[in-house]
Design a protein around this motif. Structure first.
Motif, PDB file in Angstrom:
ATOM      1  N   GLY A  82       0.786  -1.229   0.000  1.00  0.00           N
ATOM      2  CA  GLY A  82       0.000   0.000   0.000  1.00  0.00           C
ATOM      3  C   GLY A  82       0.815   1.274   0.000  1.00  0.00           C
ATOM      4  N   ILE A  83       2.126   1.160  -0.156  1.00  0.00           N
ATOM      5  CA  ILE A  83       2.985   2.345  -0.123  1.00  0.00           C
ATOM      6  C   ILE A  83       2.641   3.307  -1.264  1.00  0.00           C
ATOM      7  N   ALA A  84       2.486   2.804  -2.465  1.00  0.00           N
ATOM      8  CA  ALA A  84       2.192   3.681  -3.611  1.00  0.00           C
ATOM      9  C   ALA A  84       0.905   4.451  -3.372  1.00  0.00           C
ATOM     10  N   THR A  85      -0.113   3.773  -2.886  1.00  0.00           N
ATOM     11  CA  THR A  85      -1.386   4.441  -2.614  1.00  0.00           C
ATOM     12  C   THR A  85      -1.205   5.528  -1.575  1.00  0.00           C
ATOM     13  N   ARG A  86      -0.529   5.226  -0.489  1.00  0.00           N
ATOM     14  CA  ARG A  86      -0.317   6.210   0.572  1.00  0.00           C
ATOM     15  C   ARG A  86       0.485   7.414   0.076  1.00  0.00           C
ATOM     16  N   ASP A 111       0.105  -0.820 -16.805  1.00  0.00           N
ATOM     17  CA  ASP A 111      -1.070  -1.680 -16.667  1.00  0.00           C
ATOM     18  C   ASP A 111      -1.227  -2.189 -15.235  1.00  0.00           C
ATOM     19  N   ALA A 112      -0.109  -2.517 -14.599  1.00  0.00           N
ATOM     20  CA  ALA A 112      -0.146  -3.055 -13.242  1.00  0.00           C
ATOM     21  C   ALA A 112      -0.593  -2.023 -12.218  1.00  0.00           C
ATOM     22  N   ALA A 113      -0.427  -0.733 -12.519  1.00  0.00           N
ATOM     23  CA  ALA A 113      -0.744   0.316 -11.546  1.00  0.00           C
ATOM     24  C   ALA A 113      -2.099   0.978 -11.764  1.00  0.00           C
ATOM     25  N   VAL A 114      -2.797   0.636 -12.828  1.00  0.00           N
ATOM     26  CA  VAL A 114      -4.072   1.284 -13.126  1.00  0.00           C
ATOM     27  C   VAL A 114      -5.039   1.191 -11.944  1.00  0.00           C
ATOM     28  N   GLY A 115      -5.143   0.041 -11.322  1.00  0.00           N
ATOM     29  CA  GLY A 115      -6.058  -0.141 -10.198  1.00  0.00           C
ATOM     30  C   GLY A 115      -5.739   0.762  -9.023  1.00  0.00           C
TER      31      GLY A 115
END
Length: 139
Positions: A82-86, A111-115
């Motif tokens: 969850g680091i990228a989201t934070r 593509d892997a980060a779209v979500g």
């Protein structure tokens, strides 16, 4: 493991180490890396309990009407936590305009980060991400 998000762009050495960890060395010019990082509108790093940088994100643009999320990198040993989201959440907080102003925040997503980005409210709106590279030698 305790992870903290700090409001600062990474140093050139921290950025280079993260880029190398994910195989992005060829995406950056070492001669302008430090100046490019200093020119960021905002930046965040994620540090572990020992103070080592394990993630980074920054924003570039004019900061008035347009900003672009750039260089969201998480050390592979910490992926999925969850680091990228934070980091992007905090970056968006730092970019929040004052008053009745709208700031367009864009990005290019793998593509892997779209979500991850969709979970933060980013949409495609029929847009196509495009780019072109210009070199100083005119090519």
């Amino acid at each position: 493991m305790t992870l903290r998000i700090l409001d600062r762009a990474p140093s050139a050495a921290e950025h280079a180490a993260l880029a190398a960890a994910v195989g992005w060395q060829s995406h950056f010019d070492d001669e302008v890396r430090a100046a490019s990082l200093r020119a960021s509108l905002a930046g965040v790093v994620c540090v572990d309990a020992g103070g080592d940088v394990v993630g980074m994100a920054r924003a570039v643009g004019d900061g008035l009407q347009y900003a672009y999320v750039q260089d969201v990198i998480v050390d592979p040993e910490h992926e999925g936590s969850g680091i990228a989201t934070r980091m992007v959440e905090r970056l968006l907080e730092l970019l929040q305009p004052q008053g009745d102003v709208e700031l367009f925040v864009g990005l290019f997503a793998s593509d892997a980060a779209v979500g991850v980005y969709e979970s933060l409210g980013f949409t495609r709106e029929d847009a196509v991400g495009m780019h072109r590279r210009l070199r100083g030698d005119g090519s």
